[in-house]
Motif scaffolding. Structure first.
Motif, PDB file in Angstrom:
ATOM      1  N   ARG A  21      15.773  62.903  26.747  1.00  0.00           N
ATOM      2  CA  ARG A  21      15.734  63.877  25.309  1.00  0.00           C
ATOM      3  C   ARG A  21      16.224  65.823  25.559  1.00  0.00           C
ATOM      4  O   ARG A  21      16.109  66.547  25.072  1.00  0.00           O
ATOM      5  CB  ARG A  21      14.507  63.301  24.775  1.00  0.00           C
ATOM      6  N   VAL A  54      12.951  50.819  15.395  1.00  0.00           N
ATOM      7  CA  VAL A  54      12.584  52.170  15.781  1.00  0.00           C
ATOM      8  C   VAL A  54      11.922  53.560  15.264  1.00  0.00           C
ATOM      9  O   VAL A  54      11.475  54.054  15.117  1.00  0.00           O
ATOM     10  CB  VAL A  54      14.128  52.312  16.245  1.00  0.00           C
ATOM     11  N   ALA A  58       9.523  55.504  15.869  1.00  0.00           N
ATOM     12  CA  ALA A  58      10.072  57.608  16.299  1.00  0.00           C
ATOM     13  C   ALA A  58       7.843  57.642  15.670  1.00  0.00           C
ATOM     14  O   ALA A  58       7.964  58.769  15.363  1.00  0.00           O
ATOM     15  CB  ALA A  58      10.467  57.348  15.222  1.00  0.00           C
ATOM     16  N   ALA A  77      11.160  60.355  18.830  1.00  0.00           N
ATOM     17  CA  ALA A  77      12.470  59.657  18.480  1.00  0.00           C
ATOM     18  C   ALA A  77      11.867  58.219  19.522  1.00  0.00           C
ATOM     19  O   ALA A  77      11.339  58.226  20.473  1.00  0.00           O
ATOM     20  CB  ALA A  77      13.865  60.334  19.233  1.00  0.00           C
ATOM     21  N   ASP A  78      12.129  56.744  18.494  1.00  0.00           N
ATOM     22  CA  ASP A  78      12.415  55.968  19.908  1.00  0.00           C
ATOM     23  C   ASP A  78      13.877  54.948  19.758  1.00  0.00           C
ATOM     24  O   ASP A  78      14.316  55.013  18.642  1.00  0.00           O
ATOM     25  CB  ASP A  78      11.979  54.926  18.959  1.00  0.00           C
ATOM     26  N   THR A  79      14.678  54.823  20.606  1.00  0.00           N
ATOM     27  CA  THR A  79      15.990  53.964  21.001  1.00  0.00           C
ATOM     28  C   THR A  79      15.239  52.320  21.171  1.00  0.00           C
ATOM     29  O   THR A  79      15.162  52.255  22.693  1.00  0.00           O
ATOM     30  CB  THR A  79      16.461  54.818  21.965  1.00  0.00           C
ATOM     31  N   SER A 113      18.917  54.531  17.172  1.00  0.00           N
ATOM     32  CA  SER A 113      18.239  55.731  17.488  1.00  0.00           C
ATOM     33  C   SER A 113      17.258  55.555  16.447  1.00  0.00           C
ATOM     34  O   SER A 113      17.581  55.827  15.585  1.00  0.00           O
ATOM     35  CB  SER A 113      17.921  56.559  17.914  1.00  0.00           C
ATOM     36  N   PHE A 115      14.527  58.852  14.842  1.00  0.00           N
ATOM     37  CA  PHE A 115      13.604  59.239  14.552  1.00  0.00           C
ATOM     38  C   PHE A 115      13.506  60.116  13.268  1.00  0.00           C
ATOM     39  O   PHE A 115      13.309  60.206  12.832  1.00  0.00           O
ATOM     40  CB  PHE A 115      15.648  60.771  15.160  1.00  0.00           C
ATOM     41  N   ASN A 178      23.530  59.870  20.650  1.00  0.00           N
ATOM     42  CA  ASN A 178      22.728  58.876  20.088  1.00  0.00           C
ATOM     43  C   ASN A 178      22.457  57.291  21.381  1.00  0.00           C
ATOM     44  O   ASN A 178      20.677  56.774  21.967  1.00  0.00           O
ATOM     45  CB  ASN A 178      23.149  58.074  19.387  1.00  0.00           C
ATOM     46  N   GLY A 181      19.668  58.999  23.528  1.00  0.00           N
ATOM     47  CA  GLY A 181      18.528  59.081  23.684  1.00  0.00           C
ATOM     48  C   GLY A 181      18.152  59.417  22.057  1.00  0.00           C
ATOM     49  O   GLY A 181      16.755  59.551  21.184  1.00  0.00           O
ATOM     50  N   LEU A 182      19.582  60.048  21.635  1.00  0.00           N
ATOM     51  CA  LEU A 182      19.472  61.120  20.470  1.00  0.00           C
ATOM     52  C   LEU A 182      20.114  61.290  19.729  1.00  0.00           C
ATOM     53  O   LEU A 182      21.416  62.127  20.822  1.00  0.00           O
ATOM     54  CB  LEU A 182      17.682  62.715  20.967  1.00  0.00           C
TER      55      LEU A 182
END
Length: 202
Positions: A21, A54, A58, A77-79, A113, A115, A178, A181-182
């Motif tokens: 990220r 997620v 996030a 963020a969280d994936t 993901s 965010f 994505n 990770g973003l």
């Protein structure tokens, strides 16, 4: 810091320790501080969808960091790698990595993901973005050789599309970043719309 096509004229804080990220943000030309949240991530709740999970993670991490950096734009963020209804985290062992990669082999899964962006005035915006990923059919020997590189051990779903693991992927439908990770295009859209980020001149 590389010179990218954009710049920010107000502080940005990345609420994530992910090197991937950080690289994606740096590629845009943005300057930012990195302050990951120390909070533990709870497990998904019974019946909670991957997108809801997620997003919850996030928001949890981003709001935690934003409370300490009022007046800044905070991005977190969280994936998750999702096969069917199964959310795959990071493998706990080489055997666990092999099991995950075997399940993904020859199948289509989703990378989801969530965010969260907290603006300087405290307004919070959050979304979930999903990308379909097709994986080639790989032999156990191939997967074990990949695991021995060490790359899968700190990756959700036990692979990295931007690393050695690129050989596992035959096609994607949706945002490539994505999967890294973003979802950069969507996050940038929000930052531009709120004039947090502007195109670099000259």
């Amino acid at each position: 810091m590389k010179k990218g096509p954009f710049h920010n004229h107000s502080p940005i804080v990345l609420a994530s320790g992910s090197p991937r990220r950080r690289e994606l943000m740096s590629d845009l030309g943005l300057t930012f501080d990195v302050h990951p949240s120390p909070l533990d991530e709870p497990l998904p709740e019974p019946g909670e969808s991957p997108a809801a999970y997620v997003l919850r993670m996030a928001e949890l991490k981003t709001l935690d960091v934003a409370a300490r950096f009022r007046g800044a734009t905070v991005i977190g963020a969280d994936t998750a790698v999702v096969l069917g209804n199964r959310i795959m985290g990071k493998p706990q062992s080489k055997l666990d990595a092999l099991e995950m990669l075997t399940a993904l082999s020859g199948a289509t899964h989703q990378v989801v993901s969530g965010f969260c962006v907290v603006l300087p005035d405290g307004k919070t915006l959050s979304e979930a973005v999903s990308t379909d990923v097709d994986m080639r059919q790989s032999s156990e020997a191939e997967l074990m050789s990949y695991i021995e590189t060490g790359e899968p051990m700190d990756k959700a779903g036990a692979y990295a599309i931007q690393g050695v693991g690129t050989f596992l992927v035959t096609a994607i439908r949706g945002s490539y970043t994505n999967v890294v990770g973003l979802p950069v295009a969507r996050v940038l859209e929000i930052l531009l719309s709120w004039a947090i980020v502007v195109p670099r001149q000259g």
